[in-house]
Design a protein around this motif. Structure first.
Motif, PDB file in Angstrom:
ATOM      1  N   PRO A  26       0.795  -1.239   0.000  1.00  0.00           N
ATOM      2  CA  PRO A  26       0.000   0.000   0.000  1.00  0.00           C
ATOM      3  C   PRO A  26       0.820   1.278   0.000  1.00  0.00           C
ATOM      4  N   SER A  27       2.001   1.247   0.622  1.00  0.00           N
ATOM      5  CA  SER A  27       2.810   2.461   0.668  1.00  0.00           C
ATOM      6  C   SER A  27       3.338   2.847  -0.708  1.00  0.00           C
ATOM      7  N   THR A  28       3.356   1.871  -1.647  1.00  0.00           N
ATOM      8  CA  THR A  28       3.795   2.196  -3.002  1.00  0.00           C
ATOM      9  C   THR A  28       2.743   3.004  -3.750  1.00  0.00           C
ATOM     10  N   LEU A  29       1.544   3.100  -3.168  1.00  0.00           N
ATOM     11  CA  LEU A  29       0.474   3.860  -3.812  1.00  0.00           C
ATOM     12  C   LEU A  29       0.497   5.338  -3.426  1.00  0.00           C
ATOM     13  N   ARG A  30       1.374   5.729  -2.516  1.00  0.00           N
ATOM     14  CA  ARG A  30       1.457   7.132  -2.123  1.00  0.00           C
ATOM     15  C   ARG A  30       1.873   7.985  -3.321  1.00  0.00           C
ATOM     16  N   PRO A  31       1.294   9.169  -3.449  1.00  0.00           N
ATOM     17  CA  PRO A  31       1.595  10.004  -4.625  1.00  0.00           C
ATOM     18  C   PRO A  31       3.086  10.260  -4.824  1.00  0.00           C
ATOM     19  N   GLU A  32       3.825  10.486  -3.710  1.00  0.00           N
ATOM     20  CA  GLU A  32       5.244  10.783  -3.879  1.00  0.00           C
ATOM     21  C   GLU A  32       6.017   9.558  -4.388  1.00  0.00           C
ATOM     22  N   THR A  33       5.579   8.332  -3.983  1.00  0.00           N
ATOM     23  CA  THR A  33       6.234   7.117  -4.462  1.00  0.00           C
ATOM     24  C   THR A  33       5.917   6.889  -5.935  1.00  0.00           C
ATOM     25  N   VAL A  34       4.666   7.090  -6.305  1.00  0.00           N
ATOM     26  CA  VAL A  34       4.263   6.949  -7.706  1.00  0.00           C
ATOM     27  C   VAL A  34       5.047   7.929  -8.577  1.00  0.00           C
ATOM     28  N   ALA A  35       5.191   9.169  -8.111  1.00  0.00           N
ATOM     29  CA  ALA A  35       5.917  10.182  -8.870  1.00  0.00           C
ATOM     30  C   ALA A  35       7.403   9.830  -8.981  1.00  0.00           C
ATOM     31  N   LEU A  36       7.982   9.296  -7.894  1.00  0.00           N
ATOM     32  CA  LEU A  36       9.397   8.914  -7.905  1.00  0.00           C
ATOM     33  C   LEU A  36       9.642   7.829  -8.948  1.00  0.00           C
ATOM     34  N   ASP A  37       8.765   6.841  -8.995  1.00  0.00           N
ATOM     35  CA  ASP A  37       8.898   5.783  -9.995  1.00  0.00           C
ATOM     36  C   ASP A  37       8.711   6.323 -11.410  1.00  0.00           C
ATOM     37  N   ARG A  38       7.712   7.157 -11.581  1.00  0.00           N
ATOM     38  CA  ARG A  38       7.420   7.691 -12.912  1.00  0.00           C
ATOM     39  C   ARG A  38       8.598   8.509 -13.454  1.00  0.00           C
ATOM     40  N   ASP A  39       9.238   9.289 -12.570  1.00  0.00           N
ATOM     41  CA  ASP A  39      10.318  10.171 -12.995  1.00  0.00           C
ATOM     42  C   ASP A  39      11.635   9.439 -13.239  1.00  0.00           C
ATOM     43  N   LYS A 263      -1.352  -4.317  -8.719  1.00  0.00           N
ATOM     44  CA  LYS A 263      -1.998  -3.959  -9.985  1.00  0.00           C
ATOM     45  C   LYS A 263      -2.610  -2.557  -9.909  1.00  0.00           C
ATOM     46  N   ALA A 264      -3.171  -2.229  -8.744  1.00  0.00           N
ATOM     47  CA  ALA A 264      -3.725  -0.882  -8.567  1.00  0.00           C
ATOM     48  C   ALA A 264      -2.628   0.171  -8.658  1.00  0.00           C
ATOM     49  N   GLY A 265      -1.469  -0.121  -8.051  1.00  0.00           N
ATOM     50  CA  GLY A 265      -0.354   0.811  -8.110  1.00  0.00           C
ATOM     51  C   GLY A 265       0.162   0.999  -9.523  1.00  0.00           C
ATOM     52  N   MET A 266       0.227  -0.097 -10.296  1.00  0.00           N
ATOM     53  CA  MET A 266       0.673  -0.007 -11.681  1.00  0.00           C
ATOM     54  C   MET A 266      -0.302   0.827 -12.513  1.00  0.00           C
ATOM     55  N   LYS A 267      -1.600   0.639 -12.248  1.00  0.00           N
ATOM     56  CA  LYS A 267      -2.604   1.406 -12.982  1.00  0.00           C
ATOM     57  C   LYS A 267      -2.519   2.884 -12.616  1.00  0.00           C
ATOM     58  N   LEU A 268      -2.316   3.159 -11.311  1.00  0.00           N
ATOM     59  CA  LEU A 268      -2.210   4.544 -10.858  1.00  0.00           C
ATOM     60  C   LEU A 268      -0.998   5.232 -11.466  1.00  0.00           C
ATOM     61  N   GLY A 269       0.089   4.478 -11.589  1.00  0.00           N
ATOM     62  CA  GLY A 269       1.310   5.059 -12.140  1.00  0.00           C
ATOM     63  C   GLY A 269       1.368   5.026 -13.653  1.00  0.00           C
ATOM     64  N   GLY A 270       0.333   4.449 -14.282  1.00  0.00           N
ATOM     65  CA  GLY A 270       0.305   4.392 -15.734  1.00  0.00           C
ATOM     66  C   GLY A 270       1.396   3.513 -16.312  1.00  0.00           C
ATOM     67  N   ILE A 271       1.681   2.371 -15.637  1.00  0.00           N
ATOM     68  CA  ILE A 271       2.751   1.483 -16.078  1.00  0.00           C
ATOM     69  C   ILE A 271       2.168   0.104 -16.382  1.00  0.00           C
ATOM     70  N   SER A 272       2.496  -0.432 -17.532  1.00  0.00           N
ATOM     71  CA  SER A 272       2.006  -1.742 -17.939  1.00  0.00           C
ATOM     72  C   SER A 272       2.876  -2.837 -17.325  1.00  0.00           C
ATOM     73  N   LEU A 273       2.412  -4.083 -17.430  1.00  0.00           N
ATOM     74  CA  LEU A 273       3.199  -5.213 -16.926  1.00  0.00           C
ATOM     75  C   LEU A 273       4.541  -5.291 -17.645  1.00  0.00           C
ATOM     76  N   GLN A 274       4.521  -5.096 -18.964  1.00  0.00           N
ATOM     77  CA  GLN A 274       5.770  -5.160 -19.719  1.00  0.00           C
ATOM     78  C   GLN A 274       6.744  -4.071 -19.281  1.00  0.00           C
TER      79      GLN A 274
END
Length: 281
Positions: A26-39, A263-274
């Motif tokens: 669940p902590s991977t769903l935090r906005p700052e974590t999602v943004a860190l991964d995306r960037d 899966k929810a975190g991947m969807k939130l971050g806009g990242i596919s399985l691949q």
């Protein structure tokens, strides 16, 4: 026997997945974590595409002052030789400089730990043992992996503690290993790099004491780390991965109920399985 072992494995796996699902993922769903991964995920994807292991896992130059401590009261006590708990302050720097400030916040994780079983008469072939996710106690691995048998055959043993496990977990960590999966894909990449760095520093230490033959074995996440270590360090004389993780992303997605949140975190971050596989490749 096989059916019973499989049943125990399913029970343990479900328990670990529940812990990860409730406290880590669940902590991977935090906005700052999602943004860190995306960037930062493009940085790791480019490294994977380049295929240069030395760029991701450079040979450590650190020569630390090794501290010696007494083993725990449940730990193995050989009839011949002695047991030391070793520690040093790791100088690991993140592969991605942009991750250093985030990763270095975890102060207890900066100290590397291992338990060293030595016959003491001469430098002996040494087996490095790497535990699985959450399964870091030295007494547990010594019994579960029959390490006294190896010791009695004449090998010395070094049981290492992976990052964010055991004494390396933060005081607020709800369970050992929590920090491995709870800060996103990019943080997990750095955790793997940190594990390889510290194990290689321990290998340097063994060589300094005169050891010329070093092997490695591990189970589950430790099997994954064993295989990875063998692919980046030619000094290993043998590597025995036991039931190793092959794809960290896919095994998380096979855990219930952790997979739902992943899966929810991947969807939130806009990242596919691949793309997730590519990021941790």
């Amino acid at each position: 026997m096989v059916g019973g072992t499989a049943g125990i494995d399913v029970g343990l796996r479900t328990g670990i997945a529940t812990l990860a699902g409730v406290f880590a993922v669940p902590s991977t769903l935090r906005p700052e974590t999602v943004a860190l991964d995306r960037d930062n995920r493009a940085f790791y994807q480019a490294l994977a595409d380049a295929g240069d292991a030395a760029a991701i896992y450079p040979r450590p130059t650190q020569r630390p002052i090794m501290q010696h401590h007494q083993p725990g009261w449940l730990d193995y006590r050989p009839k011949v030789g002695h047991v030391d708990v070793l520690s040093f302050e790791s100088e690991f720097r993140t592969v991605n400089p942009a991750m250093q400030a985030h990763y270095s916040r975890f102060r207890r994780n900066r100290t590397a730990w291992a338990e060293h079983w030595q016959h003491g008469d001469r430098p002996r072939p040494t087996l490095i043992v790497i535990h699985g996710f959450t399964a870091d106690p030295y007494w547990l691995n010594s019994r579960f992996l029959a390490l006294p048998w190896f010791y009695e055959l004449g090998y010395d043993i070094l049981l290492v503690t992976l990052p964010f496990h055991g004494r390396r977990q933060e005081k607020t960590s709800p369970f050992s290993g929590h920090g491995w999966f709870s800060h996103g894909f990019c943080h997990m990449n750095e955790t793997v790099a940190h594990a390889i760095h510290d194990i290689r520093v321990f290998m340097d230490y063994l060589e300094k004491t005169g050891v010329t033959q070093i092997g490695a074995t591990g189970i589950s996440l430790g099997g994954y780390t064993t295989a990875l270590l063998a692919s980046v360090d030619e000094r290993l004389k043998c590597a025995i991965p036991n039931v190793p993780v092959v794809s960290i992303i896919d095994i998380i997605l096979s855990w219930q109920p952790a997979s739902w949140l992943a899966k929810a975190g991947m969807k939130l971050g806009g990242i596919s399985l691949q793309e997730a596989r590519h990021t941790v490749a």
